[in-house]
Design an enzyme around this catalytic site. Structure first.
Site, PDB file in Angstrom:
ATOM      1  N   SER A  60       0.825  -1.205   0.000  1.00  0.00           N
ATOM      2  CA  SER A  60       0.000   0.000   0.000  1.00  0.00           C
ATOM      3  C   SER A  60       0.862   1.260   0.000  1.00  0.00           C
ATOM      4  O   SER A  60       1.996   1.274   0.480  1.00  0.00           O
ATOM      5  CB  SER A  60      -0.911   0.008   1.224  1.00  0.00           C
ATOM      6  OG  SER A  60      -1.700  -1.154   1.272  1.00  0.00           O
TER       7      SER A  60
HETATM    8  N1  SAH Z   1      -1.194  -4.301   3.696  1.00  0.00           N
HETATM    9  C1  SAH Z   1      -0.538  -4.848   2.539  1.00  0.00           C
HETATM   10  C2  SAH Z   1      -1.407  -4.680   1.315  1.00  0.00           C
HETATM   11  C3  SAH Z   1      -1.232  -5.795   0.367  1.00  0.00           C
HETATM   12  S1  SAH Z   1      -2.382  -5.777  -0.982  1.00  0.00           S
HETATM   13  C4  SAH Z   1       0.808  -4.192   2.326  1.00  0.00           C
HETATM   14  O1  SAH Z   1       0.989  -3.034   2.748  1.00  0.00           O
HETATM   15  O2  SAH Z   1       1.676  -4.810   1.723  1.00  0.00           O
HETATM   16  C5  SAH Z   1      -3.737  -6.649  -0.300  1.00  0.00           C
HETATM   17  C6  SAH Z   1      -3.478  -8.038   0.162  1.00  0.00           C
HETATM   18  O3  SAH Z   1      -4.753  -8.605   0.511  1.00  0.00           O
HETATM   19  C7  SAH Z   1      -2.865  -8.973  -0.872  1.00  0.00           C
HETATM   20  O4  SAH Z   1      -1.720  -9.556  -0.340  1.00  0.00           O
HETATM   21  C8  SAH Z   1      -3.970 -10.012  -1.115  1.00  0.00           C
HETATM   22  O5  SAH Z   1      -3.483 -11.301  -1.388  1.00  0.00           O
HETATM   23  C9  SAH Z   1      -4.726  -9.975   0.196  1.00  0.00           C
HETATM   24  N2  SAH Z   1      -6.094 -10.478   0.105  1.00  0.00           N
HETATM   25  C10 SAH Z   1      -7.030 -10.276  -0.859  1.00  0.00           C
HETATM   26  N3  SAH Z   1      -8.166 -10.919  -0.568  1.00  0.00           N
HETATM   27  C11 SAH Z   1      -7.966 -11.543   0.625  1.00  0.00           C
HETATM   28  C12 SAH Z   1      -8.758 -12.380   1.448  1.00  0.00           C
HETATM   29  N4  SAH Z   1     -10.009 -12.709   1.137  1.00  0.00           N
HETATM   30  N5  SAH Z   1      -8.212 -12.850   2.599  1.00  0.00           N
HETATM   31  C13 SAH Z   1      -6.946 -12.543   2.951  1.00  0.00           C
HETATM   32  N6  SAH Z   1      -6.144 -11.765   2.211  1.00  0.00           N
HETATM   33  C14 SAH Z   1      -6.643 -11.264   1.062  1.00  0.00           C
END
Ligand code: SAH
Length: 212
Positions: A60
């Site tokens: 993010s």
């Molecule tokens: N907070 C993270 C954001 C990563 S992007 C950072 O700063 O790196 C969002 C993440 O949510 C991805 O890794 C994706 O795989 C995860 N995601 C999407 N749907 C999900 C679900 N149903 N359960 C768990 N994780 C999920």
């Protein structure tokens, strides 16, 4: 490129964009974002932008990490916080320095494994991880004082509302096709929830199922 000066410049940018919580700004200044990004992109780690982390996912944008953390902490200290979407682990790391205990779920196992290594490198011991579909939350560990969702569902999942403690706060992007609204939901009583719509945001979608 990874110097304190570069990080200070990022923090100044966050202030210019309206982040005021000094605790959050201090933690962002002291968190090495470059270790959450592949080496080929690490020179861009302190730009205020989302960056790819593989598997079609992104770390993010620092502004949004700061904003969501500030919203979560606005009414004081939190004990138990659930994060849905561990991803690189950057948001998790920021949270872990500000709350008692972070429970973070991720559906893509290789991303979770990498994040786990980073937490151990940073000696963060108040994070529990689970590989699962986080749209259902983590019922065994709830209720949570705070829930932060870092991928966007079309609607707020009722399971997450149910796992919010009374007085608890949920910060979540809601909407389709990579453009959504950031919402804050506060649970006032067993049945009463107050929703505030904050600003337009752009997250990857919350998906169902898991990837090994
Ligand atoms: N907070 C993270 C954001 C990563 S992007 C950072 O700063 O790196 C969002 C993440 O949510 C991805 O890794 C994706 O795989 C995860 N995601 C999407 N749907 C999900 C679900 N149903 N359960 C768990 N994780 C999920």
């Amino acid at each position: 490129m990874t110097s304190q000066r570069t990080r200070s410049r990022l923090v100044q940018r966050l202030k210019d964009q309206g982040i005021t919580d000094q605790q959050v700004l201090d933690v962002m200044a002291n968190t090495p974002r470059h270790i959450f990004i592949d080496e080929a992109l690490s020179h861009r780690a302190y730009e205020d932008t989302a960056l790819p982390i593989g598997f079609n996912q992104t770390i993010s944008q620092p502004y949004i990490v700061a904003k969501m953390t500030e919203l979560l902490l606005a009414e004081g200290d939190l004990e138990r916080v659930l994060e849905v979407g561990t991803g690189s682990g950057y948001q998790t790391t920021v949270l872990a320095q500000l709350v008692e205990k972070v429970f973070s779920v991720e559906r893509i196992k290789p991303l979770q494994d990498k994040a786990r290594q980073r937490f151990s490198l940073l000696k963060l011991h108040n994070i529990s991880l689970r590989h699962c579909d986080g749209g259902m939350g983590w019922p065994d560990k709830g209720p949570f004082d705070g829930i932060i969702v870092t991928a966007a569902p079309e609607e707020v999942p009722p399971e997450l509302l149910a796992q919010l403690a009374i007085g608890g706060r949920l910060v979540i992007p809601v909407g389709g096709s990579r453009h959504q609204l950031l919402k804050l939901v506060i649970r006032h009583s067993e049945t009463e929830y107050e929703t505030t719509v904050l600003e337009g945001v752009k997250f990857v979608p919350l998906l169902t199922g898991t990837v090994r």
